[in-house]
Scaffold this motif. Structure first.
Motif, PDB file in Angstrom:
ATOM      1  N   ASN A  19      34.102 -20.808  24.008  1.00 37.75           N
ATOM      2  CA  ASN A  19      33.387 -19.903  23.127  1.00 37.75           C
ATOM      3  C   ASN A  19      33.529 -18.446  23.527  1.00 37.75           C
ATOM      4  O   ASN A  19      32.790 -17.596  23.051  1.00 37.75           O
ATOM      5  CB  ASN A  19      31.902 -20.294  23.111  1.00 37.75           C
ATOM      6  N   SER A  20      34.474 -18.155  24.382  1.00 37.95           N
ATOM      7  CA  SER A  20      34.636 -16.795  24.860  1.00 37.95           C
ATOM      8  C   SER A  20      35.450 -15.974  23.863  1.00 37.95           C
ATOM      9  O   SER A  20      36.128 -16.501  22.987  1.00 37.95           O
ATOM     10  CB  SER A  20      35.325 -16.789  26.218  1.00 37.95           C
ATOM     11  N   THR A  21      35.355 -14.669  24.028  1.00 37.72           N
ATOM     12  CA  THR A  21      36.117 -13.751  23.196  1.00 37.72           C
ATOM     13  C   THR A  21      37.316 -13.254  23.972  1.00 37.72           C
ATOM     14  O   THR A  21      37.179 -12.668  25.042  1.00 37.72           O
ATOM     15  CB  THR A  21      35.247 -12.557  22.773  1.00 37.72           C
ATOM     16  N   VAL A  22      38.499 -13.487  23.432  1.00 39.27           N
ATOM     17  CA  VAL A  22      39.733 -13.040  24.065  1.00 39.27           C
ATOM     18  C   VAL A  22      40.104 -11.689  23.471  1.00 39.27           C
ATOM     19  O   VAL A  22      40.092 -11.502  22.260  1.00 39.27           O
ATOM     20  CB  VAL A  22      40.878 -14.041  23.824  1.00 39.27           C
ATOM     21  N   LEU A  55      42.837 -25.046  11.698  1.00 40.66           N
ATOM     22  CA  LEU A  55      42.594 -24.121  12.815  1.00 40.66           C
ATOM     23  C   LEU A  55      41.165 -24.223  13.316  1.00 40.66           C
ATOM     24  O   LEU A  55      40.920 -24.206  14.533  1.00 40.66           O
ATOM     25  CB  LEU A  55      42.899 -22.689  12.376  1.00 40.66           C
ATOM     26  N   GLN A  56      40.223 -24.338  12.414  1.00 43.43           N
ATOM     27  CA  GLN A  56      38.817 -24.463  12.823  1.00 43.43           C
ATOM     28  C   GLN A  56      38.596 -25.749  13.612  1.00 43.43           C
ATOM     29  O   GLN A  56      37.863 -25.753  14.617  1.00 43.43           O
ATOM     30  CB  GLN A  56      37.914 -24.440  11.588  1.00 43.43           C
ATOM     31  N   GLY A 107      38.644 -26.967  21.550  1.00 40.27           N
ATOM     32  CA  GLY A 107      38.941 -26.232  22.775  1.00 40.27           C
ATOM     33  C   GLY A 107      40.306 -25.598  22.833  1.00 40.27           C
ATOM     34  O   GLY A 107      40.611 -24.873  23.788  1.00 40.27           O
ATOM     35  N   PHE A 108      41.169 -25.833  21.852  1.00 41.66           N
ATOM     36  CA  PHE A 108      42.481 -25.194  21.859  1.00 41.66           C
ATOM     37  C   PHE A 108      42.334 -23.706  21.556  1.00 41.66           C
ATOM     38  O   PHE A 108      41.504 -23.305  20.736  1.00 41.66           O
ATOM     39  CB  PHE A 108      43.406 -25.856  20.826  1.00 41.66           C
ATOM     40  N   ASN A 109      43.153 -22.895  22.216  1.00 43.65           N
ATOM     41  CA  ASN A 109      43.092 -21.449  21.979  1.00 43.65           C
ATOM     42  C   ASN A 109      44.422 -20.881  21.493  1.00 43.65           C
ATOM     43  O   ASN A 109      44.565 -19.664  21.364  1.00 43.65           O
ATOM     44  CB  ASN A 109      42.629 -20.702  23.231  1.00 43.65           C
ATOM     45  N   ALA A 110      45.400 -21.756  21.226  1.00 38.50           N
ATOM     46  CA  ALA A 110      46.708 -21.306  20.755  1.00 38.50           C
ATOM     47  C   ALA A 110      47.332 -22.401  19.896  1.00 38.50           C
ATOM     48  O   ALA A 110      47.056 -23.589  20.091  1.00 38.50           O
ATOM     49  CB  ALA A 110      47.624 -20.976  21.927  1.00 38.50           C
ATOM     50  N   LEU A 148      39.245 -16.415  14.485  1.00 32.73           N
ATOM     51  CA  LEU A 148      38.748 -17.541  15.284  1.00 32.73           C
ATOM     52  C   LEU A 148      39.044 -17.372  16.774  1.00 32.73           C
ATOM     53  O   LEU A 148      38.691 -18.239  17.573  1.00 32.73           O
ATOM     54  CB  LEU A 148      39.384 -18.841  14.797  1.00 32.73           C
ATOM     55  N   GLY A 149      39.716 -16.277  17.136  1.00 31.54           N
ATOM     56  CA  GLY A 149      40.091 -16.082  18.533  1.00 31.54           C
ATOM     57  C   GLY A 149      41.263 -16.929  18.957  1.00 31.54           C
ATOM     58  O   GLY A 149      41.407 -17.252  20.141  1.00 31.54           O
TER      59      GLY A 149
END
Length: 462
Positions: A32-35, A79-80, A86-89, A136-137
């Protein structure tokens, strides 16, 4: 006495009785972090960081054909769902074959794949999806027109678009892509695609040069043929920012190499890690969950690929599944067990200072029982540079001997982590100046964690 609990980062911290320590220099990008995009290489060129200098764990899904197989609304749904897991890419293909048409009946080029005549509407559709991913980051990693392993793509023949267009049009097309997408900070690029460049090398290089010239903040890699890495082919290319490794496993039969020449994932990772002029590397392609062949594509296969990578010096990995081509039942495939277990994988590493881990290649920490190199039973292990934390991954139930004297601290706390269900079992507290044997509590693969009793992991949880 042992305790069995459901894992979460906070429970892990509480269970191991963490105390205070000096502030950390960084912490990972949790679910849930912001990249803060764009991503770049760390100062030591071992991993990625965001614009705040915080380590970025590359945890990708191979949604290769999202741009051609899905509408914009469907792409957002996909994507959502992956972001929630937990995927970020997401690794994607700008175009897979010269015949590609997206859901809106748009082609990437006018006039028979002429690189000088891109179809603006096609790229507008892609930009719309990239923008939604950014909200969505999510990092979107886009391949240039796919080279392909088996002559179905844009290269590997004089009649194919790369050679037909030549170097000048490829350079200008690279500039077009850079100018078209330079507004986005959440993009990386892939050159090639499942093959070595061969006679397409000059065109591919010019495309990459054009991209780098117009969008220098977007990192670029190369997707080679199994079992090669980007740096095997383009080690000193000015445009290459990070490396991608690619392999399957020994004795895989449906591959173009003799089966005994296909290295395990940890072998290609350690080879890449040990290069003198190194850069961040990821496992960009390996066995996909659900794919057939030699009893492959099982959840345990995709699990060990991920753990092996991170304990062998990797900066991240790509989980692959049958979703890559978005079949009619792709929504159901989102629920594959391996994808669920990737949630446990990212949870544990988001709790640890993974970017400080150094592979235990000389078996100074795991001194006995580490199995045979090149075999499935090989035990991968890594210790942080300050020697206050260590992580071991075992593919099967076997006895290992660990030299706790290699860690600092008067007492060492230990725990078993089950990568199949996210359960944690305490394994005791030991004097550091002793050798100890450990055997997993049950059959299957296991992660064994060690930490100095005064080591505070709270600082690594965002």
């Amino acid at each position: 006495m042992k305790f069995l609990i459901r894992f979460s980062p906070l429970q892990f911290i509480f269970l191991l009785l963490l105390a205070s320590l000096s502030p950390a220099t960084g912490h990972p990008q949790g679910r849930n972090s912001t990249v803060v995009f764009p991503i770049k290489a760390s100062e030591n060129k071992r991993y990625f960081v965001d614009q705040e200098g915080l380590p970025f764990f590359y945890h990708a899904e191979t949604g290769w054909q999202i741009f051609t197989k899905l509408t914009t609304e469907e792409a957002l749904e996909y994507l959502q769902a992956r972001r929630a897991q937990g995927f970020n890419a997401v690794q994607t293909q700008l175009a897979t074959t010269p015949k590609d048409v997206n859901r809106y009946n748009q082609r990437p080029f006018h006039n028979d794949n002429d690189f000088s005549q891109p179809n603006e509407a096609y790229y507008d559709h892609i930009k719309g999806i990239v923008a939604k991913a950014d909200s969505l980051g999510l990092l979107i990693v886009i391949s240039a027109p796919w080279l392909d392993c088996c002559r179905g793509g844009f290269g590997m023949g004089a009649e194919k678009p790369y050679q037909k267009n030549g170097t000048l049009k490829s350079l200008e097309y690279g500039k077009y892509l850079g100018n078209t997408f330079k507004q986005f900070k959440n993009i990386m690029w892939i050159m090639g695609g499942d093959n070595d460049p061969g006679q397409d090398r000059q065109s591919i290089e010019q495309l990459a040069i054009g991209l780098k010239e117009t969008a220098p903040h977007q990192m670029i890699t190369y997707h080679a043929a199994a079992t090669h890495s980007s740096t095997d082919l383009f080690h000193y290319a000015s445009w290459l920012d990070f490396s991608m490794v690619y392999t399957y496993w020994r004795h895989k039969s449906n591959i173009w190499l003799p089966s005994d020449q296909v290295p395990e994932v940890y072998e290609v990772c350690l080879k890449e890690y040990n290069k003198s002029d190194h850069m961040p590397f990821i496992l960009g392609e390996a066995q996909y969950e659900g794919s057939s062949g030699n009893n492959a594509g099982t959840p345990d296969q995709v699990r060990r690929q991920a753990y092996w990578t991170m304990l062998s010096g990797g900066s991240g990995h790509a989980y692959g599944s049958e979703i890559y081509g978005f079949p009619a039942n792709w929504r159901e495939k989102l629920k594959n067990p391996g994808a669920r277990q990737m949630e446990y994988f990212i949870d544990i590493f988001n709790t640890l200072p993974w970017w400080q881990l150094i592979p235990d290649q000389k078996h100074q920490f795991v001194s006995k029982g580490f199995g045979e190199y090149g075999k499935l039973n090989y035990v991968t292990a890594a210790v942080t540079g300050d020697k206050r934390l260590a992580v071991i991954y075992m593919t099967s139930r076997q006895t290992i001997t660990v030299d706790l004297a290699k860690l600092v601290g008067s007492t060492i706390e230990t725990a078993w982590y089950n990568p199949r269900d996210g359960m944690l079992i305490t394994a005791g507290t030991f004097s550091k100046k002793t050798m100890h044997t450990f055997i997993p509590p049950a059959v299957g693969d296991w992660v064994l964690l060690f930490k100095d009793s005064l080591y505070d992991l709270m600082m690594f949880v965002r």
